[in-house]
Each structure stands twice: as structure tokens, then as C-alpha cells.
Design a protein around this motif. Structure first.
Motif, PDB file in Angstrom:
ATOM      1  N   CYS A 265       0.855  -1.188   0.000  1.00 35.64           N
ATOM      2  CA  CYS A 265       0.000   0.000   0.000  1.00 35.64           C
ATOM      3  C   CYS A 265       0.892   1.240   0.000  1.00 35.64           C
ATOM      4  CB  CYS A 265      -0.853   0.063   1.265  1.00 35.64           C
ATOM      5  SG  CYS A 265      -2.052  -1.260   1.419  1.00 35.64           S
ATOM      6  N   LEU A 266       0.530   2.217  -0.808  1.00 30.74           N
ATOM      7  CA  LEU A 266       1.236   3.516  -0.802  1.00 30.74           C
ATOM      8  C   LEU A 266       0.186   4.613  -0.685  1.00 30.74           C
ATOM      9  CD1 LEU A 266       3.986   3.911  -3.589  1.00 30.74           C
ATOM     10  CD2 LEU A 266       4.306   3.845  -1.111  1.00 30.74           C
ATOM     11  N   LEU A 267       0.370   5.443   0.319  1.00 35.33           N
ATOM     12  CA  LEU A 267      -0.573   6.538   0.583  1.00 35.33           C
ATOM     13  C   LEU A 267       0.105   7.862   0.243  1.00 35.33           C
ATOM     14  CD1 LEU A 267      -3.257   7.540   1.933  1.00 35.33           C
ATOM     15  CD2 LEU A 267      -1.985   7.567   4.096  1.00 35.33           C
TER      16      LEU A 267
ATOM     17  N   LEU B 216       4.934  -6.315 -11.572  1.00 33.54           N
ATOM     18  CA  LEU B 216       6.187  -5.635 -11.228  1.00 33.54           C
ATOM     19  C   LEU B 216       5.856  -4.149 -11.157  1.00 33.54           C
ATOM     20  CD1 LEU B 216       8.615  -7.206 -13.886  1.00 33.54           C
ATOM     21  CD2 LEU B 216       8.425  -7.854 -11.466  1.00 33.54           C
ATOM     22  N   HIS B 217       6.704  -3.375 -10.476  1.00 34.59           N
ATOM     23  CA  HIS B 217       6.488  -1.926 -10.484  1.00 34.59           C
ATOM     24  C   HIS B 217       7.820  -1.195 -10.471  1.00 34.59           C
ATOM     25  CE1 HIS B 217       6.936  -2.886  -6.191  1.00 34.59           C
ATOM     26  NE2 HIS B 217       7.352  -1.651  -6.029  1.00 34.59           N
ATOM     27  N   LYS B 218       7.782   0.064 -10.817  1.00 38.44           N
ATOM     28  CA  LYS B 218       8.989   0.910 -10.745  1.00 38.44           C
ATOM     29  C   LYS B 218       8.584   2.371 -10.603  1.00 38.44           C
ATOM     30  CE  LYS B 218      11.561   1.744 -14.539  1.00 38.44           C
ATOM     31  NZ  LYS B 218      11.530   2.919 -15.413  1.00 38.44           N
TER      32      LYS B 218
ATOM     33  N   HIS C 263       3.512   7.241   2.142  1.00 39.51           N
ATOM     34  CA  HIS C 263       3.700   6.321   3.268  1.00 39.51           C
ATOM     35  C   HIS C 263       3.345   4.914   2.812  1.00 39.51           C
ATOM     36  CE1 HIS C 263       3.826   9.335   6.833  1.00 39.51           C
ATOM     37  NE2 HIS C 263       4.811   9.475   5.981  1.00 39.51           N
ATOM     38  N   ARG C 264       4.201   3.991   3.169  1.00 32.28           N
ATOM     39  CA  ARG C 264       4.101   2.651   2.597  1.00 32.28           C
ATOM     40  C   ARG C 264       3.979   1.574   3.667  1.00 32.28           C
ATOM     41  NH1 ARG C 264       8.195  -0.811  -1.235  1.00 32.28           N
ATOM     42  NH2 ARG C 264       8.688  -2.169   0.498  1.00 32.28           N
ATOM     43  N   THR C 265       3.090   0.633   3.434  1.00 29.72           N
ATOM     44  CA  THR C 265       3.045  -0.590   4.248  1.00 29.72           C
ATOM     45  C   THR C 265       3.079  -1.773   3.292  1.00 29.72           C
ATOM     46  OG1 THR C 265       0.610  -0.622   4.154  1.00 29.72           O
ATOM     47  CG2 THR C 265       1.618   0.378   6.113  1.00 29.72           C
TER      48      THR C 265
END
Ligand code: SIN
Length: 281
Positions: free
Chosen positions: A113-115, A258-260, A273-275
């Protein structure tokens, strides 16, 4: 409570409208979100007024916190890291290589998760590459060969003391709180083609960078295969380009994409903010 799922029209990804995740959710909403997530692989929830408590509650509801090595959490939290770049930062962009998160762990996280906290007015998109589509589009013979291979994963190129985010990078003053250490030199094997534990779909799992070799294969042959495969895995037809907005939460499925990160926001600050979401039992 219902919500609207708006597919991106690209390889994967959908926008979710009509939900206020900070106000709370019940089991039915979480089950519906999970179904949409498994179908679209990347969900972008717009118009969220989430704080860190709400981000933690949502991550717990989606499967609990994953393990997050090499990142120090933000102050006062154990499971939230800041993906941050200051306006005048000179360090190379963080996470500009294609990857799935923490694949060098025995049980890599199911999702991330990225907020959005601070979003620049331009650039800073996150790219996603659909690895279920990428595998499905391969010829049958090639699929069979790849199914027979076991990849060797490691964090050493990135997080060992001499890695990309190692001691030199820390000394150069990157604003993100990355903590390289020797444990990055460990290796962990995973099948190169993984069956998604919830959908049964097969996906190419990870790519060069976190994969450093193939079991039983000569190193130069393995790197040649992985390099050629990486070109295939990230072809335009498998891509979703995500454009960030303020008050947005994005959740992706590490077992399927995949991501970048991308740049293009020089002179502006960017913070998310990442979880991570724990592996499915
Ligand atoms: C990440 O890989 O966690 C960061 C992606 C981004 O900054 O867009």
C-alpha cells in the motif's frame, strides 16, 4: 456501502470511487475490495483522507503487515516507511528498476500500500507491468521451459553495504531512511513462474535485480535469459502508468505485477507512506 470500479483501460489497474476508508469498513467491503484487487492487480482509491492510523487499519484488514527489511519505519510506527525525495535531493531516484517487493524473503509480501502524503505537480508516476498477462502471452513451449526453472533471489545488489542503497548511498545523504546490512547477501529460491495463491493464475515472478541467477544454470546463460525475459516482462502492452493525486491510496498485488518509480519532478518534494501486506497463509 458500495463503490465504483473504473478500469484504467491499460494492461491492469482500476480506480475506486465512492469509498471513505478512514471512516471504516466491514467484512463485506473488504471482500469486495479483495475481489476487485485480484481482478485488476492495482487499485487506486481516490479522495481518501487517511492518516497513518487509517493506513494501518486498512493494511491489517487486507492481511496484516508484511516484514520490511532495510527500511527504518517512520517515527512512532513499526510498519510504515516513508518513500521520500526532497525537492533538492541529488541521490539517484529510489526504486527506478522494475521489481516485485522483497522477493528475496522466504515469504514475500502479497501486496503493498502507498498513501500519498505530498505529490509533485508533475512526474513521479509509478509504472506497473502485469506479469500474469506477460506469462499468458508467451508461446507454450517457452512457458514449459520457464515453469521448470527455479530463480535465486537476493537483496545484495541493492541493500548490501556495497549495494546501490549501501553505505556510499547513505553517506551521500539520501533522505529516505534505508539501512543496508550484510543480511542482504542471503539467497532465497522461488519458482520463476509462480501460481497465484488466490486466483490460480500463473505469473512471472520478479525480475533481474532481485533475481541473481537460476538454479543449475551457468551464470552467463542465466543472466542472458533473465535479461531477455526482462525485456518481455515490461513490454508496453503489459504496462499500467499510474498518475498520483493528493489523497490517494494505491494497493498493488506483488504476486501479479512488477512496479517501478519514475522521475520528472525535479525541484519538487514527493512523499508517500508505505506498508506491505503479509503473504497469504
Ligand atoms: C516503491 O517501489 O515502493 C516506490 C514506488 C514509487 O515511488 O513510485
Amino acid at each position: 456501502m458500495t463503490f465504483v470500479v473504473e478500469p484504467s483501460g491499460q494492461a491492469c489497474g482500476a480506480t475506486i470511487r465512492g469509498l471513505d476508508l478512514a471512516a471504516g469498513f466491514d467484512d463485506k467491503i473488504i471482500a469486495d475490495i479483495r475481489a476487485a484487487w485480484l481482478e485488476h492487480r492495482v487499485l487506486a482509491f481516490v479522495e481518501q483522507s487517511m492518516d497513518d492510523d487509517a493506513l494501518e487499519r486498512f493494511t491489517l484488514a487486507m492481511g496484516g503487515f508484511g516484514e520490511d527489511p532495510f527500511f527504518a519505519p517512520i517515527e512512532g510506527r513499526s510498519h510504515i516507511a516513508a518513500i521520500r525525495r526532497e525537492a533538492d535531493e541529488k541521490a539517484p531516484l529510489f526504486a527506478e528498476n522494475w521489481h516485485s517487493d522483497w522477493t528475496f524473503l522466504p515469504r514475500p509480501p502479497a501486496g503493498t500500500c502507498l498513501l500519498s502524503i505530498e505529490i509533485p505537480p508533475m512526474g513521479g508516476d509509478t509504472l506497473f507491468a502485469d506479469q500474469i498477462r506477460a506469462f499468458a502471452a508467451l508461446p507454450d513451449e517457452r512457458k514449459d521451459h520457464l515453469r521448470s526453472l527455479t530463480a535465486i533471489h537476493s537483496a545484495k545488489l541493492a541493500y548490501a553495504p556495497d549495494g546501490t542503497y549501501g553505505e556510499k548511498d547513505v553517506a551521500a545523504g539520501r533522505s529516505m531512511d534505508i539501512r543496508p546490512d550484510e543480511t542482504a547477501n542471503r539467497t532465497q529460491t522461488h519458482p520463476l513462474v509462480r501460481t497465484h495463491p488466490e486466483t490460480g493464475d500463473e505469473a512471472l515472478f520478479s525480475t533481474l535485480g532481485y533475481i541473481i541467477g537460476i538454479e543449475g544454470m551457468d551464470q552467463s546463460e542465466a543472466i542472458a535469459l533473465l535479461s531477455e525475459l526482462a525485456q518481455w516482462q515490461t513490454r508496453d502492452e503489459f504496462i499500467y502508468r499510474h498518475r498520483w493525486e493528493a489523497d490517494m491510496l494505491v494497493m498493488w498485488d506483488n504476486r501479479a505485477v512488477l512496479h517501478k518509480a519514475t522521475g520528472g519532478y525535479e525541484g519538487y518534494r514527493r512523499e508517500l507512506h508505505r506498508t506491505t501486506i503479509a503473504a497469504t497463509p
